[in-house]
Design a protein around this motif. Structure first.
Motif, PDB file in Angstrom:
ATOM      1  N   UNK A  11      -2.224   1.765   3.039  1.00 25.42           N
ATOM      2  CA  UNK A  11      -1.270   1.679   4.152  1.00 25.42           C
ATOM      3  C   UNK A  11      -1.110   0.280   4.722  1.00 25.42           C
ATOM      4  N   UNK A  12      -1.991  -0.642   4.346  1.00 29.97           N
ATOM      5  CA  UNK A  12      -1.825  -2.027   4.782  1.00 29.97           C
ATOM      6  C   UNK A  12      -0.862  -2.756   3.857  1.00 29.97           C
ATOM      7  N   UNK A  13      -0.941  -2.464   2.569  1.00 23.60           N
ATOM      8  CA  UNK A  13      -0.085  -3.141   1.594  1.00 23.60           C
ATOM      9  C   UNK A  13       1.335  -2.598   1.588  1.00 23.60           C
ATOM     10  N   UNK A  14       1.512  -1.341   1.991  1.00 22.96           N
ATOM     11  CA  UNK A  14       2.833  -0.720   1.929  1.00 22.96           C
ATOM     12  C   UNK A  14       2.937   0.383   2.969  1.00 22.96           C
ATOM     13  N   UNK A  15       4.163   0.763   3.249  1.00 25.61           N
ATOM     14  CA  UNK A  15       4.401   1.896   4.128  1.00 25.61           C
ATOM     15  C   UNK A  15       4.199   3.167   3.325  1.00 25.61           C
ATOM     16  N   UNK A  16       3.156   3.912   3.630  1.00 24.08           N
ATOM     17  CA  UNK A  16       2.877   5.165   2.938  1.00 24.08           C
ATOM     18  C   UNK A  16       3.656   6.266   3.646  1.00 24.08           C
ATOM     19  N   UNK A  17       4.599   6.856   2.935  1.00 26.13           N
ATOM     20  CA  UNK A  17       5.485   7.826   3.577  1.00 26.13           C
ATOM     21  C   UNK A  17       5.798   8.978   2.641  1.00 26.13           C
ATOM     22  N   UNK A  18       6.272  10.049   3.224  1.00 30.58           N
ATOM     23  CA  UNK A  18       6.696  11.203   2.458  1.00 30.58           C
ATOM     24  C   UNK A  18       8.071  10.963   1.859  1.00 30.58           C
ATOM     25  N   UNK A  19       8.361  11.661   0.772  1.00 32.83           N
ATOM     26  CA  UNK A  19       9.652  11.556   0.110  1.00 32.83           C
ATOM     27  C   UNK A  19      10.438  12.851   0.293  1.00 32.83           C
ATOM     28  N   UNK A  20      11.694  12.804  -0.075  1.00 33.47           N
ATOM     29  CA  UNK A  20      12.524  14.007  -0.024  1.00 33.47           C
ATOM     30  C   UNK A  20      11.943  15.081  -0.946  1.00 33.47           C
TER      31      UNK A  20
END
Length: 287
Positions: free
Chosen positions: A263-272
């Motif tokens: 989560x520091x290197x990238x935005x960890x998010x849910x997908x469709x």
């Protein structure tokens, strides 16, 4: 009591962020049309309070004054100034809660959490973080359940789900919270035990020690998700049961992503696709 000009300031600081901008469904199509306006009123009140405490142009004292005033409006102890949508969100939610026989604390507990955010930027113990979630997250689940006439047997699993949601959201935003708000929800002793400094949370990627701290947090979230998994089976209202099942599945999926991604290197998010899979999994509760 301070006058309106001192408390509310010259302008409404509410953002344009809406329900579609949130990580998890808010008042989705699974909620009946009859109940959706109440959910929207609750969301709007929470959004206003959140915007107050996250506004960088307000001092902590100003944030606390506005939040306290908003709580007083909710409890009918203060009249809102004319033309201020932020203040009137308290009147609207008060009406919604009273019409449905729900306790005002479902709204004012959120204010308690936001005042904590204005006063406190660091956490020393996991128990402190759970205490914060008791006010910042758990009332949301209880509001939805009580709105649908669900019983107290649903509260424990709901609290576990809402706490898990809050913590994974903190983990998603760990760098931005520190950089933009000087706020860190990661227990400081856990960082110290891995020789991690706060500035390590805003690097380009996680150091091994940071990753171990995140894994420690996620182990606790995994346990919360296990308790939360009981919730759909306890909910009697069919549409609310499906909503709960979808959110349980989404929270579990986001937790899995945080186990795998940085989560520091990238935005960890849910997908469709995550959303569609969660809905498919929830259909087992359609009975």
């Amino acid at each position: 009591m301070k006058d309106d000009a001192q408390v509310w300031g010259e302008r409404d600081v509410s953002s344009s962020k809406g329900m579609n901008d949130e990580n998890f469904p808010v008042g989705s199509f699974l909620i009946s049309a009859e109940q959706r306006p109440a959910v929207h009123a609750y969301y709007r009140f929470a959004r206003v309070a959140d915007d107050m405490v996250d506004n960088g142009q307000l001092s902590p004292a100003q944030k606390i004054a506005r939040l306290t005033a908003l709580r007083d409006v909710l409890h009918g102890q203060r009249k809102p100034p004319a033309g201020r949508a932020d203040a009137w969100s308290g009147v609207i939610l008060r009406t919604v809660l009273q019409e449905r026989g729900l306790p005002l604390e479902l709204g004012s507990d959120l204010i308690t959490a936001f005042i904590m955010d204005a006063e406190k930027t660091r956490y020393e113990h996991w128990s402190e973080l759970l205490h914060y979630c008791r006010y910042s997250a758990n009332p949301v689940g209880r509001f939805l359940l009580m709105l649908h006439g669900e019983g107290e047997e649903t509260f424990g699993p709901s609290d576990a789900l809402c706490t898990a949601l809050q913590i994974v959201n903190h983990m998603q935003d760990v760098s931005s919270d520190l950089k933009q708000l000087n706020r860190c929800y990661v227990p400081l002793p856990w960082l110290a035990a891995e020789n991690v400094r706060l500035k390590d949370l805003i690097l380009a990627r996680s150091k091994p020690g940071v990753r171990r701290v995140f894994d420690h947090m996620l182990a606790h979230v995994d346990a919360l998700n296990e308790e939360a998994a009981r919730l759909p089976g306890l909910v009697k209202d069919r549409r609310m049961r499906l909503e709960a099942a979808v959110i349980v599945a989404l929270c579990r999926r986001l937790t899995e992503r945080l186990h795998q991604q940085d989560p520091i290197a990238e935005r960890v998010a849910l997908t469709r696709l995550d959303g569609l899979r969660a809905l498919g999994w929830a259909m087992r509760y359609i009975r």
